[in-house]
Design an enzyme around this catalytic site. Structure first.
Site, PDB file in Angstrom:
ATOM      1  N   ASP A 129       0.847  -1.200   0.000  1.00 38.64           N
ATOM      2  CA  ASP A 129       0.000   0.000   0.000  1.00 38.64           C
ATOM      3  C   ASP A 129       0.881   1.248   0.000  1.00 38.64           C
ATOM      4  OD1 ASP A 129      -2.152  -1.683   0.318  1.00 38.64           O
ATOM      5  OD2 ASP A 129      -2.706  -0.969   2.311  1.00 38.64           O
ATOM      6  N   ARG A 179      -0.362  -0.533  -8.899  1.00 36.78           N
ATOM      7  CA  ARG A 179      -1.794  -0.341  -8.644  1.00 36.78           C
ATOM      8  C   ARG A 179      -2.006   1.167  -8.525  1.00 36.78           C
ATOM      9  NH1 ARG A 179      -3.407  -2.809  -3.136  1.00 36.78           N
ATOM     10  NH2 ARG A 179      -3.069  -0.759  -2.255  1.00 36.78           N
TER      11      ARG A 179
HETATM   12  C1  FAD Z   1      -8.193  -1.547  -4.456  1.00 35.09           C
HETATM   13  C2  FAD Z   1      -7.889  -0.206  -3.851  1.00 35.09           C
HETATM   14  C3  FAD Z   1      -6.710  -0.021  -3.163  1.00 35.09           C
HETATM   15  C4  FAD Z   1      -6.406   1.228  -2.620  1.00 35.09           C
HETATM   16  N1  FAD Z   1      -5.182   1.425  -1.999  1.00 35.09           N
HETATM   17  C5  FAD Z   1      -4.830   2.681  -1.632  1.00 35.09           C
HETATM   18  C6  FAD Z   1      -3.518   2.944  -1.134  1.00 35.09           C
HETATM   19  O1  FAD Z   1      -2.669   2.035  -0.973  1.00 35.09           O
HETATM   20  N2  FAD Z   1      -3.193   4.233  -0.827  1.00 35.09           N
HETATM   21  C7  FAD Z   1      -4.106   5.273  -0.994  1.00 35.09           C
HETATM   22  O2  FAD Z   1      -3.745   6.434  -0.740  1.00 35.09           O
HETATM   23  N3  FAD Z   1      -5.366   5.023  -1.413  1.00 35.09           N
HETATM   24  C8  FAD Z   1      -5.746   3.775  -1.737  1.00 35.09           C
HETATM   25  N4  FAD Z   1      -7.020   3.551  -2.203  1.00 35.09           N
HETATM   26  C9  FAD Z   1      -8.064   4.626  -2.078  1.00 35.09           C
HETATM   27  C10 FAD Z   1      -8.000   5.605  -3.250  1.00 35.09           C
HETATM   28  O3  FAD Z   1      -6.849   6.420  -3.161  1.00 35.09           O
HETATM   29  C11 FAD Z   1      -9.244   6.520  -3.264  1.00 35.09           C
HETATM   30  O4  FAD Z   1      -9.261   7.286  -2.092  1.00 35.09           O
HETATM   31  C12 FAD Z   1     -10.566   5.786  -3.369  1.00 35.09           C
HETATM   32  O5  FAD Z   1     -10.486   4.715  -4.255  1.00 35.09           O
HETATM   33  C13 FAD Z   1     -11.692   6.763  -3.850  1.00 35.09           C
HETATM   34  O6  FAD Z   1     -11.368   7.259  -5.121  1.00 35.09           O
HETATM   35  P1  FAD Z   1     -11.982   6.679  -6.484  1.00 35.09           P
HETATM   36  O7  FAD Z   1     -10.826   6.364  -7.380  1.00 35.09           O
HETATM   37  O8  FAD Z   1     -12.865   5.539  -6.224  1.00 35.09           O
HETATM   38  O9  FAD Z   1     -12.701   7.904  -7.172  1.00 35.09           O
HETATM   39  P2  FAD Z   1     -13.806   8.919  -6.665  1.00 35.09           P
HETATM   40  O10 FAD Z   1     -13.898   9.947  -7.726  1.00 35.09           O
HETATM   41  O11 FAD Z   1     -13.513   9.354  -5.283  1.00 35.09           O
HETATM   42  O12 FAD Z   1     -15.120   8.039  -6.643  1.00 35.09           O
HETATM   43  C14 FAD Z   1     -15.777   7.630  -7.818  1.00 35.09           C
HETATM   44  C15 FAD Z   1     -17.134   7.087  -7.415  1.00 35.09           C
HETATM   45  O13 FAD Z   1     -16.959   5.886  -6.668  1.00 35.09           O
HETATM   46  C16 FAD Z   1     -17.852   5.845  -5.566  1.00 35.09           C
HETATM   47  N5  FAD Z   1     -17.081   5.886  -4.323  1.00 35.09           N
HETATM   48  C17 FAD Z   1     -15.768   6.215  -4.166  1.00 35.09           C
HETATM   49  N6  FAD Z   1     -15.386   6.116  -2.886  1.00 35.09           N
HETATM   50  C18 FAD Z   1     -16.480   5.735  -2.209  1.00 35.09           C
HETATM   51  C19 FAD Z   1     -16.733   5.462  -0.838  1.00 35.09           C
HETATM   52  N7  FAD Z   1     -15.787   5.565   0.086  1.00 35.09           N
HETATM   53  N8  FAD Z   1     -17.990   5.076  -0.499  1.00 35.09           N
HETATM   54  C20 FAD Z   1     -18.972   4.951  -1.408  1.00 35.09           C
HETATM   55  N9  FAD Z   1     -18.779   5.184  -2.725  1.00 35.09           N
HETATM   56  C21 FAD Z   1     -17.565   5.571  -3.121  1.00 35.09           C
HETATM   57  C22 FAD Z   1     -18.756   7.042  -5.701  1.00 35.09           C
HETATM   58  O14 FAD Z   1     -19.876   6.653  -6.473  1.00 35.09           O
HETATM   59  C23 FAD Z   1     -17.912   8.010  -6.470  1.00 35.09           C
HETATM   60  O15 FAD Z   1     -18.671   8.938  -7.197  1.00 35.09           O
HETATM   61  C24 FAD Z   1      -7.336   2.316  -2.747  1.00 35.09           C
HETATM   62  C25 FAD Z   1      -8.521   2.113  -3.456  1.00 35.09           C
HETATM   63  C26 FAD Z   1      -8.806   0.887  -4.009  1.00 35.09           C
HETATM   64  C27 FAD Z   1     -10.073   0.729  -4.781  1.00 35.09           C
END
Ligand code: FAD
Length: 305
Positions: A129, A179
């Site tokens: 991560d 990732r």
């Molecule tokens: C597999 C995976 C591993 C990850 N590992 C890390 C890491 O190691 N370090 C790090 O900094 N971040 C990590 N993240 C979190 C990432 O950085 C984002 O904060 C998170 O994925 C929200 O951003 P988004 O890309 O989904 O886009 P966004 O634009 O935030 O969301 C797009 C859409 O997805 C839905 N959505 C997003 N988040 C949520 C939520 N919490 N609850 C409900 N609906 C939601 C909503 O419909 C939103 O409109 C990880 C995420 C995933 C999926």
């Protein structure tokens, strides 16, 4: 709201007290099948029948004693073995500060190296991560050292950081596994794009940079996002430059966009759900609320039954 929730994620008093509140515990269930690994394993087996893979992560970060790191490593070793025995391709995702990065970088490397060995034995994969930007250099240093010894290791990179394109260019010659996420921590404007639209644009640009290597099999590229429109734009970009969109791999969190996870898997994408479990969910859960402040309404509904 995002800044306030991310501040709460760091607050010690809240982190000790909030997890005791019943309505918050009920709300957390939306993002976790349960606090124990058995619940995560059951969820992963059910996902397999839908064509969705699983990545396991036991919640915990910024541990204070190396004994806690050893316990985490031993736990993940059991996870890899048990998940392989259950017929899964066992992948785990580990935070460097969960295995000692705040205390001793060499011990952290030894811990991750041990997990990479165990993952290889289980024919699995170890994801590292990415935490706040204070850890980026040290995390990439750990990744480079591990990747020189093991092929089954990948690292998370964050599209909100200005530095990420340069980090990708440094990693690409070494056939990495990346990732790509948008980024979940509170970062200052001199390190990260403050505006969401700029983060989204950078995510797309970084994918454009990486897709040719992914197409040639020189990179395992994972789109870790729930942003369906963005995934669709990346798929259309891949089509336009002659890359098979089904070479795209998408990872999402358990409980978020579940219907879309099934739809993408049915369309032929490689889809995996990151399944979190464990009792140290406070900071992680606050970051989930910060990603979508509308989730706070859901917590409030739990409070009023
Ligand atoms: C597999 C995976 C591993 C990850 N590992 C890390 C890491 O190691 N370090 C790090 O900094 N971040 C990590 N993240 C979190 C990432 O950085 C984002 O904060 C998170 O994925 C929200 O951003 P988004 O890309 O989904 O886009 P966004 O634009 O935030 O969301 C797009 C859409 O997805 C839905 N959505 C997003 N988040 C949520 C939520 N919490 N609850 C409900 N609906 C939601 C909503 O419909 C939103 O409109 C990880 C995420 C995933 C999926």
């Amino acid at each position: 709201m995002r800044a306030l929730l991310l501040w709460c994620a760091q607050n010690e008093w809240l982190s000790e007290n909030v997890p005791r509140w019943g309505f918050v515990r009920r709300a957390v269930k939306r993002f976790m099948p349960g606090e124990d690994f058995d619940s995560a394993l059951k969820a992963a087996v059910a996902f397999k029948s839908l064509g969705i893979g699983a990545v396991f992560t036991k919640l915990g970060e910024n541990i204070k004693a190396l004994s806690e790191a050893t316990a985490a490593v031993e736990h993940y070793e059991t996870v890899l073995k048990t998940a392989a025995e259950a017929g899964l391709e066992p992948e785990i995702s580990v935070k460097p500060t969960q295995v000692g990065l705040d205390i001793d970088p060499d011990a952290t490397f030894a811990n991750l190296n041990r997990l990479a060995d165990s993952a290889a034995r289980a024919k699995g994969f170890l994801w590292i991560d990415m935490e706040g930007s204070a850890y980026t250099d040290r995390t990439l240093d750990l990744y480079n050292r591990l990747h020189a010894r093991h092929s089954g290791v990948g690292v998370c990179l964050q599209a909100y950081l200005y530095r990420t394109a340069a980090d990708i260019n440094r990693l690409l010659p070494f056939k990495p596994a990346i990732r790509l996420v948008k980024g979940a921590y509170a970062e200052p404007a001199d390190r990260a794009f403050p505006a969401k639209r700029d983060v989204d644009a950078n995510y797309l640009a970084l994918c454009a940079l990486m897709l040719p290597d992914a197409n040639r099999g020189r990179l395992r590229l994972v789109l870790a996002t729930h942003d369906i429109q963005l995934i669709d734009r990346i798929a259309r970009f891949a089509d336009a430059i002659g890359i098979d969109r089904h070479k795209l791999e998408v990872h999402m969190l358990y409980g978020i966009q579940s219907a879309q996870q099934m739809k993408l898997a049915a369309e032929g994408y490689r889809v995996k759900a990151l399944i979190a479990y464990g009792d140290a969910w406070y900071a992680w859960y606050l970051r989930r609320l910060a990603e979508r402040p509308a989730n706070v309404v859901f917590v409030a509904r739990q409070m009023f039954g």
